[in-house]
Design an enzyme around this catalytic site. Sequence first.
Site, short mmCIF file in Angstrom:
data_model
loop_
_atom_site.label_atom_id
_atom_site.label_comp_id
_atom_site.label_asym_id
_atom_site.label_seq_id
_atom_site.Cartn_x
_atom_site.Cartn_y
_atom_site.Cartn_z
CG HIS A 3 32.16 37.52 -41.24
ND1 HIS A 3 30.78 37.40 -41.21
CD2 HIS A 3 32.64 36.25 -41.07
CE1 HIS A 3 30.46 36.11 -41.04
NE2 HIS A 3 31.57 35.41 -40.96
CG ASP B 72 26.67 37.92 -41.57
OD1 ASP B 72 26.19 39.04 -41.32
OD2 ASP B 72 27.83 37.75 -41.97
CG HIS C 220 25.46 42.09 -43.67
ND1 HIS C 220 25.78 42.17 -42.32
CD2 HIS C 220 24.91 43.27 -44.00
CE1 HIS C 220 25.44 43.38 -41.88
NE2 HIS C 220 24.90 44.07 -42.87
CG ASP D 113 29.62 39.03 -44.96
OD1 ASP D 113 28.93 40.07 -45.06
OD2 ASP D 113 30.03 38.59 -43.86
CG HIS E 97 33.05 43.48 -43.17
ND1 HIS E 97 32.45 43.86 -41.97
CD2 HIS E 97 32.58 44.36 -44.09
CE1 HIS E 97 31.66 44.90 -42.19
NE2 HIS E 97 31.73 45.21 -43.45
CG ASP F 293 28.43 39.23 -38.71
OD1 ASP F 293 28.21 40.03 -37.78
OD2 ASP F 293 28.82 39.60 -39.84
CG ASP G 239 25.84 41.61 -38.72
OD1 ASP G 239 25.40 40.52 -39.11
OD2 ASP G 239 26.69 42.26 -39.37
CD GLU H 93 32.17 42.17 -38.98
OE1 GLU H 93 32.28 43.32 -38.46
OE2 GLU H 93 32.60 41.90 -40.12
C1 DIR Z 1 27.54 45.57 -47.06
C2 DIR Z 1 27.59 45.35 -45.57
N1 DIR Z 1 26.90 44.45 -47.75
C3 DIR Z 1 28.93 45.77 -47.63
N2 DIR Z 1 28.25 44.13 -45.25
C4 DIR Z 1 28.50 43.74 -44.00
O1 DIR Z 1 29.61 46.68 -47.15
O2 DIR Z 1 29.33 45.04 -48.50
N3 DIR Z 1 28.91 42.57 -43.74
N4 DIR Z 1 28.32 44.55 -43.00
O3 DIR Z 1 29.05 42.01 -42.53
MN MN Z 2 27.05 40.98 -40.92
MN MN Z 3 29.45 39.02 -41.84
#
Ligand code: DIR
Ligand code: MN
Ligand code: MN
Length: 306
Positions: free
Chosen positions: A97, A124, A126, A128, A141, A227, A229, A272
Amino acid sequence: NTVVLIGAPVQTGTNIQGCVMGPDALRTAGLQGSLEALGYSVIDRGNVLPEPGPNRVHSNSAVHHLSDTISWTEKLHAVALEEMREGSLPLFLGGDHSMAAGTVSGIAQAAEEAGEEQFVLWLDAHPDFHNLSTTSSGNLHGTPAAYFCGLSGFEGYYPKLNTAIKPENICMMGLRSVDNPERSALQKAGIETYDMRRIDENGVVKPVTEFLSRVKKANGRLHVSFDVDFLDPDIAPAVGTTVPGGATFREAHLIMEMLCDSQLVTSVDLVELNPFLDVRGRTATLMTDLVSSLFGKQVLDHPNRA
Ligand code: DIR
Ligand code: MN
Ligand code: MN
Ligand code: MN
């Protein structure tokens, strides 16, 4: 509009290898043929590659692959800007991402040039929404949405942003893993967020309908950043950062069908996908099916479909 497939085999924004194969897994799942079967003319531009830049180091020592991410951001910004200026409908095949820093910033600039309002639907687990200082994983990401909103914490590293996405033009759905610095930054920016509790309580129809009517009222353009996820790991295991309790198969299809009904979508990121974690291509196939719904596939004619 011609649908243009653009592979962005980015994986430096994560710490798990495999997203480099994402674009080819989507191709193998038959994405181009599925869209052509729906009547679109589709061009596959192949994969783009960044031009290497100078080595960059940030004071947050967790941050890794900063130079690669900057190079990808510059490249994808330019490609997205060019495709939007051409009037095509780009589908960016990721790649992790972190690529959205480039795609969305380029799309935002193109919309501003055209005098149109750009909206983003962010699907998503998250948000991000870290900057280079707040990320504790150092996986970039986790940063693109804060960057394309024009938040601080990227100056002197990421390319200077020409055009930010207005926080009020963003809707994030599916959130269920939000770090503390992200939570306060989201609140401060005033981004509309639907976490899984709110989806459990209201379903997806109400929030999606409300957001789409805002886009329509502004005569805006809509970018969808999807995303893997966002989906529940039971149906979409091929992503490095699975979080339990995601969107179901039916919820995801319904969102895609409603997006199609709206005729507002002007660009898409599919990000992703990590085919190395997949079970016989099932996640790539699911993503391809969801994109088909987004582009018009339906079981029987529905009254909402123009
Ligand atoms: C978590 C995971 N907030 C980080 N973030 C992800 O690593 O900053 N984003 N997986 O897609
Ligand atoms: Mn995500
Ligand atoms: Mn993401
Ligand atoms: Mn620019």
